[in-house]
Scaffold this active site. Structure first.
Site, PDB file in Angstrom:
ATOM      1  N   HIS A 422       0.816  -1.218   0.000  1.00  0.00           N
ATOM      2  CA  HIS A 422       0.000   0.000   0.000  1.00  0.00           C
ATOM      3  C   HIS A 422       0.850   1.270   0.000  1.00  0.00           C
ATOM      4  O   HIS A 422       0.329   2.374  -0.212  1.00  0.00           O
ATOM      5  CB  HIS A 422      -0.952   0.007   1.207  1.00  0.00           C
ATOM      6  N   ASP A 426      -2.539   2.747  -4.483  1.00  0.00           N
ATOM      7  CA  ASP A 426      -3.773   2.517  -3.748  1.00  0.00           C
ATOM      8  C   ASP A 426      -4.616   1.433  -4.414  1.00  0.00           C
ATOM      9  O   ASP A 426      -4.263   0.886  -5.467  1.00  0.00           O
ATOM     10  CB  ASP A 426      -4.566   3.819  -3.640  1.00  0.00           C
TER      11      ASP A 426
END
Length: 450
Positions: A422, A426
Site C-alpha cells: 500500500h 492505492d
C-alpha cells in the site's frame, strides 16, 4: 588428459566450496554427467563433467573453498591408468577473504524462500571468519552467516569433512544463542531486503517427531521452515499488505488450448497449461500499470522498464524455488511457455544456476496447481506485488447470447489473487491492473500467438 576447473556460476560469484564428489578416482565419467556439487553464497549446484573419460585426480577435496577458474580435478582418457589418490596438501592455503553480502531477491510465498535469521550477539563477539587472521577454511555461505550473526566461529564445533564448520553448524549455534538470550528489542528501522537465496540442495528432509504425552507429537521445524517464517515476518513488517482478487473466465483461453494442445505438445515436448497465458497477460498489463513493476528503495519507488518475471516452482512438496524469466516483456506466449517448462524442469533436477533464481521485478505463485482456490501470498521484497493464480474449475456462469439475452453456461473459471504494498499505490490502481489482466485473458485472440 583434461583439467576440470571451477566454472563461473554467476556474475557476482568469485569462489565456491566443493561439497560433494559424485565420482571417486578411477571412476569413469560421461560428458555432461554430474561430477561434483559446489556451494556458493547463492545456491548449491550440481556441475557436469565437461568431457568423458576416467577421473584420474581430485585436487580439491570436499569442504575446500577455491576461486573460480581453479583446477579441481583431472579427467583422462578411458584407457588411462588411474593413479592413487593424492596425499593431502602439505601447505595450508591462505585464508579466503570474507564474502560481501549479496543483495538477492527471493520469493516470500510460504514456503519457497530462505531468509536471513535475526542477528544474535555472541557472549564473546569475535567474528573470526571476517578476520584476516583466521586460519580455518570456511565456505562463502558459512563466512556470510558468521558475519551476519556476529558469532565466534572458534566456539562452533564443526561436523563437516575434516571437522569443517558447515552452514547447519552455524545455524544450530545461532539457535542455541537465541534460546539462551532474552528477546531483542524491536529495531528502530525496518529490516533490509538483503536475504539469502534458497539453495537447490538445502536440507529438506522432515525432522523426526517426538511423542509428547498420549495426544501430541512435536516435530522440530526444519531450518528452511524456520528461515522462511523469519523472512515472511520481515516482509509483513516492512510492507503494509493489501489484498485484491478478480475472477477470470478462461473460456476464451480454453478454446485456443483445446484446439492446439495436441499439436503443441507434439512440437514442444510439454503440455500447454494455463500458466503461460496468465504470465503473458501479466507482462502486457504491467506495461499499462508500470507502478506494479517496481521496487521500494527507502522513500523512493523504483519503476523498472523491463520485466523479469519470477515463477514459483514446487520441488515435489519439499520447498520451492523461484526462477526468473529475464526480459519477459519481449517474449510471446510460446517463448514464455518454453522458458517456464525449461526452468521448472531444471529446478526439479537442481540444475539451475545462481543467476537464474535471483532478482525479478514481479512474481507469480501458481498455487492452483496444488488445488488452492484462493491464496493470499506474501510480497517478495523489495517488489511491490505478488500474484497467485489459483485453481481453475468448471462452474456455471452467465453469458450473453445473440439478440441481447443472457444464458447459463459451464466455463472454466478461476481466481487471480494479488497481495500488494500500500506504500506504492492505492486500491484503485491495484484493481485496475487485475481487471486489465482479466480483460486480456478473456478477450485476446490467443491463436495468433500459438
Amino acid at each position: 588428459m583434461a583439467e576440470v576447473t571451477l566454472p563461473q556460476l554467476g556474475e557476482t560469484v568469485t569462489e565456491g566450496t566443493i561439497t560433494r564428489w559424485f565420482k571417486k578416482v578411477g571412476d569413469s565419467v560421461a560428458a555432461d554427467e554430474p561430477l561434483f556439487e559446489v556451494s556458493t553464497d547463492k545456491v548449491d549446484t550440481e556441475v557436469p563433467s565437461p568431457i568423458a573419460g576416467v577421473l584420474t585426480e581430485i585436487r580439491v577435496p570436499e569442504g575446500d573453498t577455491v576461486p573460480v577458474g581453479a583446477v579441481i580435478a583431472v579427467v583422462g582418457a578411458t584407457d588411462s591408468a588411474a593413479p592413487p589418490a593424492p596425499a593431502a596438501p602439505a601447505a595450508t592455503p591462505a585464508p579466503a577473504a570474507p564474502a560481501a553480502p549479496v543483495e538477492a531477491v527471493v520469493s516470500t510465498m510460504a514456503p519457497e524462500s530462505v531468509p536471513t535469521r535475526p542477528s544474535v550477539s555472541s557472549p564473546t563477539p569475535a567474528p573470526a571468519a571476517a578476520s584476516g587472521n583466521d586460519k580455518r577454511l570456511l565456505s562463502p555461505v558459512v563466512r556470510r552467516l558468521v558475519a551476519e550473526h556476529n558469532v565466534n566461529v572458534d566456539s562452533i564445533r564443526g561436523t563437516g569433512p575434516g571437522g569443517r564448520v558447515t552452514r547447519e553448524d552455524v545455524l544450530d549455534h545461532v539457535d542455541k544463542l537465541s534460546a539462551a538470550s532474552p528477546p531483542a528489542s524491536p529495531a528502530a528501522s525496518p529490516p533490509t531486503a538483503v536475504v539469502a537465496v534458497p539453495t537447490a540442495s538445502a536440507p529438506l528432509t522432515p525432522a523426526r517427531s517426538v511423542r509428547v504425552g498420549e495426544r501430541d507429537d512435536v516435530v522440530p521445524l526444519s531450518k528452511i521452515r524456520q528461515l522462511t517464517g523469519s523472512h515472511m515476518v520481515m516482509s509483513k513488517s516492512v510492507s503494509p499488505h493489501a489484498f485484491s482478487v478478480v475472477e477470470v473466465d478462461y473460456f476464451n483461453v480454453d478454446r485456443t488450448r483445446s484446439r492446439t494442445k495436441f499439436e503443441f505438445k507434439s512440437a514442444e515436448g510439454f503440455s500447454l497449461t494455463y500458466l503461460p497465458f496468465i504470465s503473458r497477460a501479466v507482462v502486457d498489463a504491467l506495461a499499462d500499470f508500470p507502478h506494479m513493476n517496481s521496487s521500494i528503495s527507502g522513500t523512493d519507488l523504483v519503476i523498472h522498464r523491463y520485466v523479469d518475471l519470477g515463477v514459483a516452482v514446487d520441488l515435489d512438496g519439499q520447498g520451492l524455488l523461484v526462477p526468473v524469466i529475464r526480459g519477459a516483456e519481449g517474449k510471446r506466449l510460446r517463448a514464455i511457455a518454453r522458458e517456464i517448462s525449461d526452468l521448472a524442469s531444471r529446478a526439479k533436477s537442481r540444475k539451475l544456476g545462481p543467476d537464474e533464481i535471483q532478482g525479478g521485478t514481479f512474481t507469480i505463485s501458481n498455487n492452483g496447481s496444488a488445488g488452492s482456490v484462493l491464496t493470499m501470498p506474501i510480497i517478495n521484497q523489495p517488489q511491490v506485488a505478488i500474484l497467485s493464480s489459483d485453481a481453475i474449475v468448471r462452474k456455471p456462469v452467465v453469458v450473453s447470447v445473440p439478440g441481447g439475452g443472457e444464458s447459463i453456461a459451464i466455463h472454466p473459471v478461476g481466481h487471480l489473487a494479488m497481495s500488494w504494498d500500500h506504500r506504492a499505490f492505492d486500491g484503485a490502481y491495484a484493481a485496475g491492473f487485475l481487471v486489465r489482466v482479466k480483460e486480456i485473458l478473456e478477450t485476446r485472440d490467443w491463436s495468433s500467438e500459438i
